[in-house]
Design a protein around this motif. Structure first.
Motif, mmCIF file in Angstrom:
data_model
loop_
_atom_site.group_PDB
_atom_site.id
_atom_site.type_symbol
_atom_site.label_atom_id
_atom_site.label_comp_id
_atom_site.label_asym_id
_atom_site.label_seq_id
_atom_site.Cartn_x
_atom_site.Cartn_y
_atom_site.Cartn_z
ATOM 1 N N ASP A 61 -9.998 -10.130 38.952
ATOM 2 C CA ASP A 61 -9.454 -8.903 38.350
ATOM 3 C C ASP A 61 -8.851 -9.195 36.983
ATOM 4 N N GLY A 62 -9.544 -10.026 36.210
ATOM 5 C CA GLY A 62 -9.138 -10.322 34.845
ATOM 6 C C GLY A 62 -8.160 -11.466 34.678
ATOM 7 N N LYS A 63 -7.676 -12.047 35.781
ATOM 8 C CA LYS A 63 -6.677 -13.121 35.693
ATOM 9 C C LYS A 63 -7.317 -14.464 36.052
ATOM 10 N N ASP A 64 -6.946 -15.505 35.329
ATOM 11 C CA ASP A 64 -7.425 -16.859 35.583
ATOM 12 C C ASP A 64 -6.924 -17.313 36.954
ATOM 13 N N ILE A 65 -7.829 -17.661 37.864
ATOM 14 C CA ILE A 65 -7.413 -17.983 39.234
ATOM 15 C C ILE A 65 -6.542 -19.234 39.284
ATOM 16 N N PHE A 66 -6.706 -20.150 38.343
ATOM 17 C CA PHE A 66 -5.907 -21.369 38.352
ATOM 18 C C PHE A 66 -4.477 -21.102 37.879
ATOM 19 N N LYS A 67 -4.290 -20.035 37.090
ATOM 20 C CA LYS A 67 -2.944 -19.640 36.680
ATOM 21 C C LYS A 67 -2.289 -18.742 37.728
ATOM 22 N N TYR A 72 -3.474 -16.043 44.121
ATOM 23 C CA TYR A 72 -4.923 -16.030 44.350
ATOM 24 C C TYR A 72 -5.254 -16.548 45.746
ATOM 25 N N ARG A 73 -4.614 -17.631 46.151
ATOM 26 C CA ARG A 73 -4.914 -18.215 47.469
ATOM 27 C C ARG A 73 -4.554 -17.267 48.610
ATOM 28 N N ASN A 74 -3.607 -16.371 48.368
ATOM 29 C CA ASN A 74 -3.273 -15.367 49.388
ATOM 30 C C ASN A 74 -4.409 -14.367 49.593
ATOM 31 N N LEU A 75 -5.273 -14.263 48.594
ATOM 32 C CA LEU A 75 -6.425 -13.350 48.682
ATOM 33 C C LEU A 75 -7.644 -14.021 49.291
ATOM 34 N N LEU A 76 -7.534 -15.332 49.536
ATOM 35 C CA LEU A 76 -8.704 -16.156 49.798
ATOM 36 C C LEU A 76 -8.796 -16.617 51.255
ATOM 37 N N GLY A 77 -10.019 -16.607 51.778
ATOM 38 C CA GLY A 77 -10.334 -17.249 53.051
ATOM 39 C C GLY A 77 -11.490 -18.198 52.827
ATOM 40 N N TYR A 78 -11.427 -19.405 53.422
ATOM 41 C CA TYR A 78 -12.432 -20.430 53.106
ATOM 42 C C TYR A 78 -12.818 -21.197 54.362
ATOM 43 N N LEU A 79 -14.134 -21.313 54.571
ATOM 44 C CA LEU A 79 -14.668 -22.170 55.621
ATOM 45 C C LEU A 79 -15.525 -23.234 54.959
ATOM 46 N N PRO A 80 -15.032 -24.483 54.857
ATOM 47 C CA PRO A 80 -15.840 -25.556 54.272
ATOM 48 C C PRO A 80 -16.919 -26.011 55.237
#
Length: 295
Positions: A61-67, A72-80
């Motif tokens: 949404d226009g924002k650098d995910i690393f900043k 950002y991680r609260n928006l994220l779900g990940y299965l490696p």
């Protein structure tokens, strides 16, 4: 939800793993299709902020995910591909433990864990220890932990590895359900996983996106034609050395071949509609004879 990859590149020394990728993704299922070593996992690890790009950027949404960091991680779900688990934990205890790490309140975590255990079809074994689960059941636990926080962005790396056909169908149905209000990026080299659930397909080779679009769009842009013909057994070797063969079936009166070729490969060959599997073979496959020539 909008996720933009801007000229995204990742190098390891002189090796380019992800090569200047530009993508704009919104809600829906994106299928990332490619062989092992194409750069899919590196791309996904950058999307999960586990690796920083060499150049370029990723914007939510226009924002650098690393900043954005934790926001950002609260928006994220990940299965490696290989997710860590504690063998002595039960399924329920493991999900509650992951919920604690993700900062989910205990009351919410209890309710969410129960819902997800039911959703992934593990209600009858909820108190079984992880070390006693089959490979397919462990993948289902992995999928459950990835969506514990009800993420807006769900990233799944080879999620159907180890699943039998029935479990893969269950998984595809689950992903279709989950994708209604979120962005799902699914990486695999199994064509059928992508064919049935992806709104858009991204074909990745040597770190770059070589084709992108809906199933119909990708099949419609197949650079070569697909042919079907029945040939005598003694002709098969010569044909497979010259052309890419996507399917071969022995019949009583010969061998039924499905061939990818710009030219008519055999006098009785009939041009047929390409499938996603044909397109996959065109970009990632080799003629049967190529492998033997290298030995």
């Amino acid at each position: 939800m909008n996720l933009v990859l801007d000229n995204l590149t990742k190098k390891f020394g002189e090796f380019v793993s992800v090569d200047h990728i530009n993508l704009n993704m919104t809600n829906g299922v994106y299928g990332l299709l490619g062989v092992n070593g194409a750069g899919k996992t590196t791309l996904m690890r950058m999307l999960c902020t586990l690796l920083k790009p060499t150049s370029g950027g990723i914007f939510c949404d226009g924002k650098d995910i690393f900043k954005m960091d934790g926001d950002y991680r609260n928006l994220l779900g990940y299965l490696p591909q290989d997710f860590g688990f504690y063998p002595e934990f039960t399924i329920k205890d493991y999900l509650l433990y992951i919920a604690t790490i993700k900062g989910i309140r205990p009351v919410t975590a209890q309710k969410r864990a129960k819902e997800l255990i039911d959703k992934v079809g593990l209600a009858k074994v909820t108190n079984k220890k992880l070390k006693k689960l089959s490979g397919g059941m462990k993948r289902r636990v992995g999928i459950a932990q990835a969506i514990l926080n009800n993420p807006q962005i769900l990233i799944l790396d080879e999620p159907t590895a180890g699943l039998d056909p029935n479990e893969r169908i269950r998984f595809r149905n689950l992903i279709s359900e989950l994708s209604e209000e979120r962005l799902v990026l699914l990486s695999t080299h199994i064509v059928s996983d992508i064919e049935y659930v992806a709104n858009e397909i991204l074909m990745m080779k040597d770190g770059a996106i070589v084709n992108q679009g809906t199933l119909d769009e990708i099949v419609g842009t197949m650079p070569e034609k697909v042919w079907n013909c029945i040939v005598p057994q003694q002709s098969v070797s010569a044909i497979t050395k010259k052309y890419k063969v996507s399917n071969m079936k022995s019949e009583n009166h010969g061998v039924d071949l499905r061939i990818i070729s710009a030219e008519k490969p055999y006098e009785t060959a009939i041009c047929v509609r390409p499938s996603l599997e044909d397109v996959f073979l065109y970009y990632f496959g080799e003629k049967v004879g190529d492998h033997n020539d290298l030995l």
